[in-house]
Design a protein around this motif. Structure first.
Motif, PDB file in Angstrom:
ATOM      1  N   ARG A 128       0.620  -1.190   0.027  1.00  0.00           N
ATOM      2  CA  ARG A 128       0.074  -0.015  -0.079  1.00  0.00           C
ATOM      3  C   ARG A 128       0.725   1.398  -0.117  1.00  0.00           C
ATOM      4  N   HIS A 129       2.002   1.315   0.810  1.00  0.00           N
ATOM      5  CA  HIS A 129       2.868   2.506   0.935  1.00  0.00           C
ATOM      6  C   HIS A 129       3.636   2.293  -0.532  1.00  0.00           C
ATOM      7  N   ARG A 130       3.920   1.451  -0.759  1.00  0.00           N
ATOM      8  CA  ARG A 130       4.796   1.228  -2.228  1.00  0.00           C
ATOM      9  C   ARG A 130       4.263   1.882  -3.273  1.00  0.00           C
ATOM     10  N   GLN A 131       2.964   2.103  -3.464  1.00  0.00           N
ATOM     11  CA  GLN A 131       2.012   2.637  -4.311  1.00  0.00           C
ATOM     12  C   GLN A 131       2.124   4.193  -4.351  1.00  0.00           C
ATOM     13  N   VAL A 132       2.557   4.732  -3.441  1.00  0.00           N
ATOM     14  CA  VAL A 132       2.865   6.096  -3.219  1.00  0.00           C
ATOM     15  C   VAL A 132       4.273   6.447  -2.770  1.00  0.00           C
ATOM     16  N   LEU A 133       5.074   5.473  -3.060  1.00  0.00           N
ATOM     17  CA  LEU A 133       6.566   5.531  -2.810  1.00  0.00           C
ATOM     18  C   LEU A 133       7.197   6.922  -3.268  1.00  0.00           C
ATOM     19  N   ILE A 134       7.332   6.977  -4.568  1.00  0.00           N
ATOM     20  CA  ILE A 134       8.291   8.235  -5.066  1.00  0.00           C
ATOM     21  C   ILE A 134       7.330   9.032  -6.017  1.00  0.00           C
ATOM     22  N   SER A 135       7.404  10.239  -5.469  1.00  0.00           N
ATOM     23  CA  SER A 135       6.785  11.432  -6.019  1.00  0.00           C
ATOM     24  C   SER A 135       7.554  12.389  -6.423  1.00  0.00           C
ATOM     25  N   PRO A 136       7.597  13.269  -7.442  1.00  0.00           N
ATOM     26  CA  PRO A 136       8.511  14.494  -7.903  1.00  0.00           C
ATOM     27  C   PRO A 136       8.395  15.413  -6.579  1.00  0.00           C
ATOM     28  N   GLU A 137       9.321  16.154  -6.283  1.00  0.00           N
ATOM     29  CA  GLU A 137       9.559  16.845  -5.367  1.00  0.00           C
ATOM     30  C   GLU A 137       8.543  18.198  -5.938  1.00  0.00           C
ATOM     31  N   ASP A 138       7.765  18.561  -4.884  1.00  0.00           N
ATOM     32  CA  ASP A 138       6.751  19.940  -4.890  1.00  0.00           C
ATOM     33  C   ASP A 138       7.928  21.014  -5.203  1.00  0.00           C
ATOM     34  N   PRO A 139       7.605  21.808  -6.355  1.00  0.00           N
ATOM     35  CA  PRO A 139       8.395  22.820  -6.680  1.00  0.00           C
ATOM     36  C   PRO A 139       8.518  24.005  -5.614  1.00  0.00           C
ATOM     37  N   ALA A 140       7.496  24.015  -4.654  1.00  0.00           N
ATOM     38  CA  ALA A 140       7.498  25.010  -3.505  1.00  0.00           C
ATOM     39  C   ALA A 140       8.644  24.495  -2.508  1.00  0.00           C
ATOM     40  N   ILE A 141       8.544  23.263  -2.305  1.00  0.00           N
ATOM     41  CA  ILE A 141       9.373  22.800  -1.284  1.00  0.00           C
ATOM     42  C   ILE A 141      10.746  22.571  -1.586  1.00  0.00           C
ATOM     43  N   ALA A 142      10.860  22.378  -3.063  1.00  0.00           N
ATOM     44  CA  ALA A 142      12.272  22.142  -3.609  1.00  0.00           C
ATOM     45  C   ALA A 142      12.977  23.696  -3.685  1.00  0.00           C
ATOM     46  N   ALA A 143      12.152  24.552  -3.802  1.00  0.00           N
ATOM     47  CA  ALA A 143      12.687  26.127  -3.456  1.00  0.00           C
ATOM     48  C   ALA A 143      13.243  26.069  -2.181  1.00  0.00           C
ATOM     49  N   THR A 144      12.157  25.998  -1.128  1.00  0.00           N
ATOM     50  CA  THR A 144      12.557  25.983   0.223  1.00  0.00           C
ATOM     51  C   THR A 144      13.803  25.413   0.757  1.00  0.00           C
ATOM     52  N   LEU A 145      14.082  24.249   0.147  1.00  0.00           N
ATOM     53  CA  LEU A 145      15.059  23.469   0.579  1.00  0.00           C
ATOM     54  C   LEU A 145      16.548  24.056   0.440  1.00  0.00           C
ATOM     55  N   LYS A 146      16.570  25.222  -0.391  1.00  0.00           N
ATOM     56  CA  LYS A 146      17.611  25.721  -0.745  1.00  0.00           C
ATOM     57  C   LYS A 146      17.906  27.010   0.144  1.00  0.00           C
ATOM     58  N   ASP A 147      17.022  27.575   0.724  1.00  0.00           N
ATOM     59  CA  ASP A 147      16.794  28.631   1.382  1.00  0.00           C
ATOM     60  C   ASP A 147      17.893  28.613   2.812  1.00  0.00           C
ATOM     61  N   PRO A 148      18.854  29.599   2.780  1.00  0.00           N
ATOM     62  CA  PRO A 148      19.960  29.424   3.799  1.00  0.00           C
ATOM     63  C   PRO A 148      19.062  29.554   5.048  1.00  0.00           C
ATOM     64  N   GLY A 149      18.294  30.251   5.194  1.00  0.00           N
ATOM     65  CA  GLY A 149      17.604  30.376   6.697  1.00  0.00           C
ATOM     66  C   GLY A 149      16.990  29.072   7.227  1.00  0.00           C
ATOM     67  N   VAL A 150      16.229  28.426   6.129  1.00  0.00           N
ATOM     68  CA  VAL A 150      15.567  27.135   6.624  1.00  0.00           C
ATOM     69  C   VAL A 150      16.591  26.259   6.727  1.00  0.00           C
ATOM     70  N   ILE A 151      17.970  26.139   6.174  1.00  0.00           N
ATOM     71  CA  ILE A 151      18.993  25.310   6.438  1.00  0.00           C
ATOM     72  C   ILE A 151      19.575  25.524   7.617  1.00  0.00           C
ATOM     73  N   ALA A 152      19.707  26.648   8.212  1.00  0.00           N
ATOM     74  CA  ALA A 152      20.321  27.060   9.483  1.00  0.00           C
ATOM     75  C   ALA A 152      19.473  26.519  10.667  1.00  0.00           C
ATOM     76  N   LYS A 153      17.955  26.832  10.408  1.00  0.00           N
ATOM     77  CA  LYS A 153      17.127  26.259  11.221  1.00  0.00           C
ATOM     78  C   LYS A 153      16.921  24.717  11.248  1.00  0.00           C
ATOM     79  N   GLY A 154      17.196  24.287  10.133  1.00  0.00           N
ATOM     80  CA  GLY A 154      17.349  22.756  10.074  1.00  0.00           C
ATOM     81  C   GLY A 154      18.584  22.241  11.016  1.00  0.00           C
ATOM     82  N   ARG A 155      19.609  22.906  10.810  1.00  0.00           N
ATOM     83  CA  ARG A 155      20.835  22.455  11.476  1.00  0.00           C
ATOM     84  C   ARG A 155      20.561  22.476  12.951  1.00  0.00           C
TER      85      ARG A 155
END
Length: 430
Positions: free
Chosen positions: A27-54
């Motif tokens: 059941r989980h395998r059916q939803v396994l791989i999905s393309p990255e959401d464009p908004a999230i993809a941009a967020t992942l490169k945000d230096p402020g978000v990365i610093a928060k994640g650290r």
């Protein structure tokens, strides 16, 4: 024939569990791989978000499990011991072949929130998703952004070292049904902002309950024993009860005591030792002051505990404690004082020390054998350490001196026997 008929029931139940586990993975395998959401993809490169994640990854002490001794940070390779066998911590650097380089955020979120791996498999709870499920989606995005920013390390993951049937992942279906409930932390409107922040850190990212609670035969945690203390499986250390109220493991600790031990590794009531010393070194010393305050606010609110039941002694420990008194005067009193009060900021007190009086006697025994090494922190960069006595004291000597300090002054803990010392003497350090 009736008796033979009953014998089929466990087999049928096992087949049902295995089939349910297979269905869940598919059941989980059916939803396994999905393309990255464009908004999230941009967020992942945000230096402020990365610093928060650290910062959040530090609060979660991710590096401790996901780094082998002497290895590259977050590249995995550390074998996590459990009563059922070893579970290797994986590589979580952004390597595409051996790490999380091909993961989308939804893969990471499913692992954190649901305990489901990228290939649809149920994850073993050595990865503390039972606590991490409380982490908010925004915080999970920040942590993922930080992990994706790490240097790439190509290091294949080790194989599971679990015994049968624990190495059959589908058996986790039944375990999860009993011990796991997914859900992001929900703030308590009757409590302050600081209290809720502390509860979120302790219950979620800090995953304190994973050590500071007793586990059942199947390795699960019960909600009614939260933060009430427990033996850390396969490591032979005891994580004390965290209540500061009557009969709690930290009874009498103040807000400042809690902050001091988390920030500096040492407080007026005691010092962080064993696995907790690593937590302080890698995680809590780096937390902001307001987060340390929040954790203290939450822990101070934990309820009083029931008075321990009186247990009749299996032997007269007075002769043992009397012998231990002489050893204490010779080996320990110069630093810890004849009154067990220690030296503030230098040598921790033994009178009323939670690591001394915890129910099992493991911590004091192991410190006498292996030495005491507090965390090296910014606030305490050159802590005084206690030398090991494993080569100087016999098992009988260690049992005597530990029994003495557990029963001297205001301490009223049980005796430690020679056979217990022999067991802990040969327990691996890591």
């Amino acid at each position: 024939m009736k008796r033979l008929g009953w014998l089929w029931i466990p087999l049928v139940l096992l087949v049902i569990v295995l089939a349910a586990g297979w269905w869940l993975s598919q059941r989980h395998r059916q939803v396994l791989i999905s393309p990255e959401d464009p908004a999230i993809a941009a967020t992942l490169k945000d230096p402020g978000v990365i610093a928060k994640g650290r910062y959040l990854a530090t609060a979660g002490d991710c590096v401790s499990c996901h780094t082998a001794r002497g290895g590259e940070p977050y590249a995995g390779g550390r074998m996590l011991p459990t009563p059922f066998g070893g579970i290797p911590a994986p590589n979580i650097t952004p390597d595409r072949d051996t790490g999380i380089g091909q993961w989308a955020f939804n893969d990471f979120w499913r692992a954190m929130h649901e305990g489901i791996g990228r290939n649809g498999e149920p994850l073993y709870p050595a990865f503390s998703y039972t606590s991490f499920t409380k982490v908010t989606r925004d915080d999970a995005i920040a942590i993922f952004a930080y992990l994706r920013s790490l240097p790439i390390v190509h290091q294949p993951n080790a194989s599971l070292a679990l015994r049968f049937p624990y190495n059959v992942r589908s058996t986790l279906t039944a375990w999860r049904a009993v011990y796991f409930k997914a859900g992001v932390y929900q703030a308590d409107p009757s409590q302050s902002v600081s209290w809720n922040r502390g509860a979120y850190l302790v219950q979620g990212l800090g995953h304190c309950n994973e050590c500071h609670a007793a586990r059942g035969a199947w390795g699960g945690l019960n909600a009614d024993t939260a933060l009430s203390g427990g033996r850390i499986p396969e490591q032979d250390w005891y994580a004390p009860d965290l209540s500061t109220q009557a009969n709690g493991g930290l009874q009498g600790w103040s807000r400042q005591d809690i902050i001091d031990v988390l920030k500096n590794g040492q407080a007026s009531k005691g010092a962080a030792i064993g696995p907790m010393a690593d937590v302080v070194a890698h995680s809590t010393q780096h937390l902001h002051d307001d987060d340390l305050q929040a954790i203290a606010d939450y822990l101070l609110s934990l309820p009083a505990r029931a008075a321990p039941k009186a247990v009749s002694a299996s032997f007269d420990s007075k002769p043992l404690a009397d012998r231990g008194s002489s050893i204490y005067v010779e080996r320990c009193a110069d630093c810890h004082g004849k009154d067990g009060a220690g030296v503030p900021g230098v040598y921790p007190p033994l009178d009323g020390n939670a690591s001394v009086t915890e129910p099992t006697g493991i911590n004091a025994t192991r410190v006498v054998l292996l030495g005491g090494f507090p965390s090296v922190t910014a606030g305490n960069p050159r802590p005084y350490s206690m030398p090991p006595y494993a080569q100087q004291l016999s098992d009988a000597d260690v049992a005597a001196v530990v029994t003495y300090i557990r029963q001297a002054w205001s301490n009223r803990a049980s005796a430690v026997q020679e056979r217990d010392v022999a067991t802990y003497r040969h327990t691996p350090i890591d």
